[in-house]
Design a protein around this motif. Structure first.
Motif, mmCIF file in Angstrom:
data_model
loop_
_atom_site.group_PDB
_atom_site.id
_atom_site.type_symbol
_atom_site.label_atom_id
_atom_site.label_comp_id
_atom_site.label_asym_id
_atom_site.label_seq_id
_atom_site.Cartn_x
_atom_site.Cartn_y
_atom_site.Cartn_z
ATOM 1 N N ASP A 6 -46.693 -2.293 17.276
ATOM 2 C CA ASP A 6 -45.828 -3.375 16.784
ATOM 3 C C ASP A 6 -45.592 -3.235 15.283
ATOM 4 N N ALA A 7 -46.659 -2.974 14.534
ATOM 5 C CA ALA A 7 -46.529 -2.845 13.082
ATOM 6 C C ALA A 7 -45.696 -1.622 12.712
ATOM 7 N N GLU A 31 -46.163 3.503 7.205
ATOM 8 C CA GLU A 31 -47.358 2.711 7.505
ATOM 9 C C GLU A 31 -47.097 1.776 8.682
ATOM 10 N N PRO A 32 -48.128 1.476 9.478
ATOM 11 C CA PRO A 32 -49.492 1.975 9.366
ATOM 12 C C PRO A 32 -49.587 3.453 9.749
ATOM 13 N N GLN A 33 -50.482 4.153 9.102
ATOM 14 C CA GLN A 33 -50.634 5.577 9.318
ATOM 15 C C GLN A 33 -51.230 5.868 10.697
ATOM 16 N N ALA A 84 -42.149 -1.441 10.719
ATOM 17 C CA ALA A 84 -42.049 -0.637 9.497
ATOM 18 C C ALA A 84 -40.885 0.341 9.565
ATOM 19 N N ARG A 85 -40.596 0.829 10.757
ATOM 20 C CA ARG A 85 -39.487 1.783 10.930
ATOM 21 C C ARG A 85 -38.152 1.082 11.191
ATOM 22 N N GLY A 86 -38.170 -0.248 11.196
ATOM 23 C CA GLY A 86 -36.924 -0.989 11.382
ATOM 24 C C GLY A 86 -36.357 -0.869 12.773
ATOM 25 N N LEU A 87 -37.242 -0.768 13.765
ATOM 26 C CA LEU A 87 -36.783 -0.602 15.140
ATOM 27 C C LEU A 87 -36.686 -1.930 15.902
ATOM 28 N N GLY A 88 -36.892 -3.017 15.206
ATOM 29 C CA GLY A 88 -36.761 -4.318 15.864
ATOM 30 C C GLY A 88 -38.084 -5.018 16.066
#
Length: 354
Positions: free
Chosen positions: A345-346, A133-135, A350-354
């Protein structure tokens, strides 16, 4: 760097984008990239970001595999791999993500080989790619199915969305075409995806799509809902440029619901279906039309709110007009990012990319 290492580096680069491009155990993602990117194109793509950058800045000091970067960029643009524009400092270029991006751009170039590569890749990564998410997409309802006492939220008013644009076109659905090419096509109509632009005549003269006027675009929308297709758009409030008309049998996103029983691959609308028990005759048409197994038939139709995505397909098909869409409780309405940048940004967080 040898060719395989170049494609592996490009796969990792694409996976660093918020949209993602997950790796697989058998490395099919490298085959998929090799099918689209020539070695010199893959090498060049490694130096591009998702933001437009002057070509001279990109190529400055690089030892590229080609002598003419501008011709390379033109070739990659024609293949739908990058986007370029004229900027203040000359030609600017950016790399497109896998989805939504260069995969969709293959709709008129796709052959059986690529279609089968995609299917292999999809079988490994659909959960990781589409459950985050977000989708990518959110459902927008069929307007006339919303209860007349409810004011339609601006971001959900598909009629207003269409009429606010100045150019429209229809093209083939890349998902249904991909499934057809591997012998698994469905019965839903193929030429159903709508493109829109804020610029008049934006689609005139293009061979891969048919330019429409507003009346024609609205007719496609009506045809899609009559065929039981679900309207989805980019998961943001502003700057919408397309409307997909999707099915769980072919759509790369919605298939996750039907095949893997993933509940959150698409952001539901702010509405849910409700049945007027005094009017419903339990004919079962709504149950047949619902692609999300959200309806059961007993004495009357019953809606399972946790499965309903608020598309309105059931209400559109009801011969007794017994079903309408109603606004969900405020704590059940999913927030919609205001812009694509907010979505990025969201998704990045969510993917932990910073």
């Amino acid at each position: 760097m040898n060719t395989e290492d170049t494609y592996r580096a490009l796969a990792n680069h694409l996976n660093s984008f918020p949209q993602g491009f997950p790796s697989t155990e058998d490395g099919v993602e490298l085959e998929l990239l090799a099918n689209l990117f020539a070695p010199a194109e893959a090498d060049f793509a490694l130096h591009l970001s998702q933001s437009f950058t002057p070509l001279d800045t990109v190529t400055g000091g690089l030892d590229l595999l080609v002598e003419d970067p501008r011709s390379l960029v033109k070739a990659m643009t024609s293949k739908g791999l990058v986007s370029m524009k004229r900027g203040k400092e000359g030609v600017e270029v950016k790399l497109l993500p896998f989805i939504v991006g260069f995969y969709e751009n293959q709709v008129n170039r796709m052959d059986e080989t690529f279609a089968r590569l995609f299917e292999r890749y999809y079988s490994f990564v659909h959960q990781e790619l589409f459950s985050c998410e977000p989708q990518f997409h959110r459902v927008v309802p069929v307007n006339e199915t919303i209860n007349t006492h409810i004011e339609i939220l601006p971001e959900d008013n598909v009629m207003t969305l269409l009429s606010s644009k100045k150019a429209w076109a229809v093209l083939d659905c890349v998902c249904r075409k991909q499934k057809q090419l591997i012998g698994e096509g469905c019965e839903h109509p193929l030429r159903m995806c709508l493109a829109m632009s804020d610029f008049p005549n934006a689609f005139d003269g293009l061979t891969e799509m048919d330019a429409l006027d507003l009346e024609g675009a609205l007719a496609i929308l009506d045809e899609a809902s009559a065929a039981g297709l679900v309207h989805t758009v980019a998961n943001q409030k502003g700057n919408i440029s397309y409307i997909c008309n999707c099915c769980t049998c072919s759509c790369g996103i919605l298939r996750g619901i039907a095949e893997a029983h993933l509940a959150n691959v698409v952001a539901r609308s702010a509405y849910m279906a409700k049945v007027d028990q005094d009017v419903c005759i339990a004919c079962g048409i709504c149950e047949e039309r619902c692609q999300f197994d959200a309806i059961t038939i007993a004495d009357t139709a019953e809606i399972m709110s946790e499965r309903c995505v608020g598309c309105g397909v059931c209400a559109k098909a009801c011969p007794e007009l017994a079903i309408t869409l109603h606004l969900r409780p405020s704590d059940e309405i999913l927030p919609v990012p205001n812009s694509f940048e907010d979505w990025l940004d969201a998704r990045q967080q969510a993917r932990g990319l910073g």
